[in-house]
Design an enzyme around this catalytic site. Structure first.
Site, PDB file in Angstrom:
ATOM      1  N   LYS A  80      21.094  -4.123  96.367  1.00 19.86           N
ATOM      2  CA  LYS A  80      20.371  -3.799  94.879  1.00 19.86           C
ATOM      3  C   LYS A  80      20.236  -4.855  93.949  1.00 19.86           C
ATOM      4  O   LYS A  80      19.364  -4.499  92.958  1.00 19.86           O
ATOM      5  CB  LYS A  80      21.541  -2.563  94.466  1.00 19.86           C
ATOM      6  CG  LYS A  80      21.199  -1.329  95.230  1.00 19.86           C
ATOM      7  CD  LYS A  80      22.025  -0.179  94.912  1.00 19.86           C
ATOM      8  CE  LYS A  80      21.817   1.165  95.424  1.00 19.86           C
ATOM      9  NZ  LYS A  80      22.936   2.115  95.626  1.00 19.86           N
ATOM     10  N   SER A 118      23.031   6.068 106.956  1.00 18.62           N
ATOM     11  CA  SER A 118      22.269   6.579 105.967  1.00 18.62           C
ATOM     12  C   SER A 118      21.651   7.969 106.412  1.00 18.62           C
ATOM     13  O   SER A 118      21.147   7.932 107.374  1.00 18.62           O
ATOM     14  CB  SER A 118      20.893   5.465 105.871  1.00 18.62           C
ATOM     15  OG  SER A 118      20.210   6.156 104.528  1.00 18.62           O
ATOM     16  N   ASP A 122      19.540   6.192  91.171  1.00 18.95           N
ATOM     17  CA  ASP A 122      20.730   6.268  91.023  1.00 18.95           C
ATOM     18  C   ASP A 122      21.394   7.087  89.904  1.00 18.95           C
ATOM     19  O   ASP A 122      22.327   7.844  89.842  1.00 18.95           O
ATOM     20  CB  ASP A 122      21.797   5.104  91.481  1.00 18.95           C
ATOM     21  CG  ASP A 122      21.719   4.791  92.827  1.00 18.95           C
ATOM     22  OD1 ASP A 122      21.519   5.756  93.926  1.00 18.95           O
ATOM     23  OD2 ASP A 122      22.007   3.755  93.383  1.00 18.95           O
TER      24      ASP A 122
HETATM   25  P1  NAP Z   1      26.967  -2.900  96.494  1.00 22.54           P
HETATM   26  O1  NAP Z   1      26.056  -3.032  95.269  1.00 22.54           O
HETATM   27  O2  NAP Z   1      26.920  -3.847  97.936  1.00 22.54           O
HETATM   28  O3  NAP Z   1      28.353  -2.768  96.008  1.00 22.54           O
HETATM   29  C1  NAP Z   1      29.479  -2.612  96.775  1.00 22.54           C
HETATM   30  C2  NAP Z   1      30.873  -2.741  95.987  1.00 22.54           C
HETATM   31  O4  NAP Z   1      31.889  -2.451  96.883  1.00 22.54           O
HETATM   32  C3  NAP Z   1      31.049  -4.113  95.712  1.00 22.54           C
HETATM   33  O5  NAP Z   1      31.762  -4.170  94.517  1.00 22.54           O
HETATM   34  C4  NAP Z   1      32.101  -4.799  96.782  1.00 22.54           C
HETATM   35  O6  NAP Z   1      32.650  -5.707  96.658  1.00 22.54           O
HETATM   36  C5  NAP Z   1      32.921  -3.628  96.999  1.00 22.54           C
HETATM   37  N1  NAP Z   1      33.233  -3.394  98.440  1.00 22.54           N
HETATM   38  C6  NAP Z   1      32.597  -3.505  99.655  1.00 22.54           C
HETATM   39  N2  NAP Z   1      33.322  -3.597 100.631  1.00 22.54           N
HETATM   40  C7  NAP Z   1      34.433  -3.636 100.192  1.00 22.54           C
HETATM   41  C8  NAP Z   1      35.965  -3.710 100.784  1.00 22.54           C
HETATM   42  N3  NAP Z   1      36.008  -3.518 102.172  1.00 22.54           N
HETATM   43  N4  NAP Z   1      37.169  -3.705  99.881  1.00 22.54           N
HETATM   44  C9  NAP Z   1      37.015  -3.677  98.720  1.00 22.54           C
HETATM   45  N5  NAP Z   1      35.822  -3.727  97.972  1.00 22.54           N
HETATM   46  C10 NAP Z   1      34.617  -3.631  98.768  1.00 22.54           C
HETATM   47  O7  NAP Z   1      26.761  -1.458  97.397  1.00 22.54           O
HETATM   48  P2  NAP Z   1      26.213  -0.189  96.264  1.00 22.54           P
HETATM   49  O8  NAP Z   1      24.885  -0.057  96.458  1.00 22.54           O
HETATM   50  O9  NAP Z   1      26.829  -0.040  95.089  1.00 22.54           O
HETATM   51  O10 NAP Z   1      27.011   1.014  97.327  1.00 22.54           O
HETATM   52  C11 NAP Z   1      28.367   1.089  97.385  1.00 22.54           C
HETATM   53  C12 NAP Z   1      28.585   2.233  98.287  1.00 22.54           C
HETATM   54  O11 NAP Z   1      27.960   3.800  97.695  1.00 22.54           O
HETATM   55  C13 NAP Z   1      27.683   2.327  99.574  1.00 22.54           C
HETATM   56  O12 NAP Z   1      28.790   2.929 100.683  1.00 22.54           O
HETATM   57  C14 NAP Z   1      26.666   3.434  99.388  1.00 22.54           C
HETATM   58  O13 NAP Z   1      26.236   3.939 100.728  1.00 22.54           O
HETATM   59  C15 NAP Z   1      27.066   4.300  98.453  1.00 22.54           C
HETATM   60  N6  NAP Z   1      26.127   4.954  97.782  1.00 22.54           N
HETATM   61  C16 NAP Z   1      25.968   6.360  97.608  1.00 22.54           C
HETATM   62  C17 NAP Z   1      25.007   7.097  96.712  1.00 22.54           C
HETATM   63  C18 NAP Z   1      24.743   8.351  96.726  1.00 22.54           C
HETATM   64  O14 NAP Z   1      23.905   8.705  96.683  1.00 22.54           O
HETATM   65  N7  NAP Z   1      26.091   9.183  96.881  1.00 22.54           N
HETATM   66  C19 NAP Z   1      24.271   5.985  96.150  1.00 22.54           C
HETATM   67  C20 NAP Z   1      24.432   4.832  96.014  1.00 22.54           C
HETATM   68  C21 NAP Z   1      25.664   4.287  96.652  1.00 22.54           C
HETATM   69  P3  NAP Z   1      32.374  -7.333  96.803  1.00 22.54           P
HETATM   70  O15 NAP Z   1      31.320  -7.562  95.668  1.00 22.54           O
HETATM   71  O16 NAP Z   1      33.719  -8.018  96.717  1.00 22.54           O
HETATM   72  O17 NAP Z   1      31.795  -7.261  98.050  1.00 22.54           O
END
Ligand code: NAP
Length: 283
Positions: free
Chosen positions: A69, A18, A105
């Protein structure tokens, strides 16, 4: 768990990647606000204890990231309209009403995609992942960009189904993960990685199968921001597509969270400078 809790922090697992502490501490310092912001690793089974501790401590607020989240929702007291409609919280404010959940977001996505409005308006999007970030993206694409068709490629079909139903998406297809990994192309205008695949330190990972090809009229957006250009975006760039990195989304969601906690505008140019300087040293 950290004791005592800092006034501001981010929870997630993993959380080592992060850059939020860097951004918020630079802004707090610049504005002379005597608060600090830390990253705290919290596993799923520690979330309830953390919230109990937050209620007893002098916490101002905190950010929530992967994988909390959605699971944090039943532990909070109130929600603003967008967090309630999206079903995902990335920012919590503690005030005399209790713990209030917000979703900044949305602000991050809105601001990031604004320069591409004419290319995206009323087109189609493929989202990889169906978690909190995907929910904010689908919400904004539907309501602000009139996107007409969504494709969701996920490991969990159930998760994709509840996203589609909660956000009342009418024209949607779900692509099961194994099938998606075999795809050679897809016709969506906007291709979005909303999974952590490619995030530091696992920078060699991509959600795409090796035979996938982008087309030059597609736009690829990766929410992963460290490295600035993950494998997914490098692949798209090689195939001639336009790319959007995750850094603007990180910055704009941080600006909105900072305002909720402090009532002040985050000095964006200073925060961007600090962020880019740090990224250039660690990548
Ligand atoms: P989240 O709610 O936990 O969702 C993650 C998603 O990715 C779920 O659909 C999960 O599937 C999938 N996933 C995780 N590991 C995987 C893998 N090895 N193979 C295939 N699918 C996988 O997380 P989030 O908050 O949405 O965050 C997702 C990413 O976005 C993170 O890396 C976070 O740091 C980044 N992010 C960036 C910003 C930005 O401002 N740029 C903002 C928000 C988030 P399952 O349910 O099957 O585990």
């Amino acid at each position: 768990m950290i004791r005592p809790l800092p006034p501001l922090f981010i929870i997630g697992s993993p959380i080592g990647h992060s850059l939020s502490p860097l951004l918020h501490n630079a802004a707090l310092h610049q504005l002379g606000i005597p608060l600090s912001y830390e990253a705290i690793e919290i596993r799923m089974d520690e979330l309830q204890d953390l919230i109990r501790e937050v209620r007893l401590s002098n916490v101002v607020g905190f950010n929530v990231t992967i994988p909390h989240k959605e699971t944090i929702i039943p532990l909070l007291d109130k929600f603003d309209e967008s967090a309630r409609r999206i079903g995902a919280v990335n920012t919590v404010v503690k005030d005399d009403r209790g713990l209030i959940g917000y979703n900044t977001d949305i602000d991050g996505v809105e601001q990031t995609l604004a320069p591409y409005r004419s290319s995206i308006m009323r087109t189609s999007a493929l989202l990889i992942g169906a978690g909190g970030a995907a929910r904010a993206l689908v919400y904004v694409l539907k309501h602000s960009f009139g996107v007409l068709k969504f494709s969701l490629a996920t490991r969990s079909v159930k998760k994709a189904e509840s996203l589609i139903s909660d956000l009342e998406i009418e024209n949607a297809e779900i692509i099961p993960w194994e099938e998606f990994r075999q795809l050679r192309s897809h016709n969506a205008k906007l291709m979005i990685n909303a999974t952590p695949l490619g995030m530091h330190p696992r920078v060699d990972e991509s959600p795409l199968g090796s035979s996938f090809r982008f087309t030059p009229n597609q736009i690829a957006f990766d929410v992963v921001y460290r490295p600035e250009k993950p494998l997914f975006l490098r692949h798209a760039e090689r195939n001639g597509s336009s790319i959007i990195t995750g850094l603007p989304m990180l910055l704009h969601q941080a600006v909105a969270s900072f305002k909720l906690w402090t009532g002040k505008e985050m000095p964006l140019s200073h925060a961007t400078e600090v962020l880019l300087h740090t990224l250039s040293k660690i990548e």
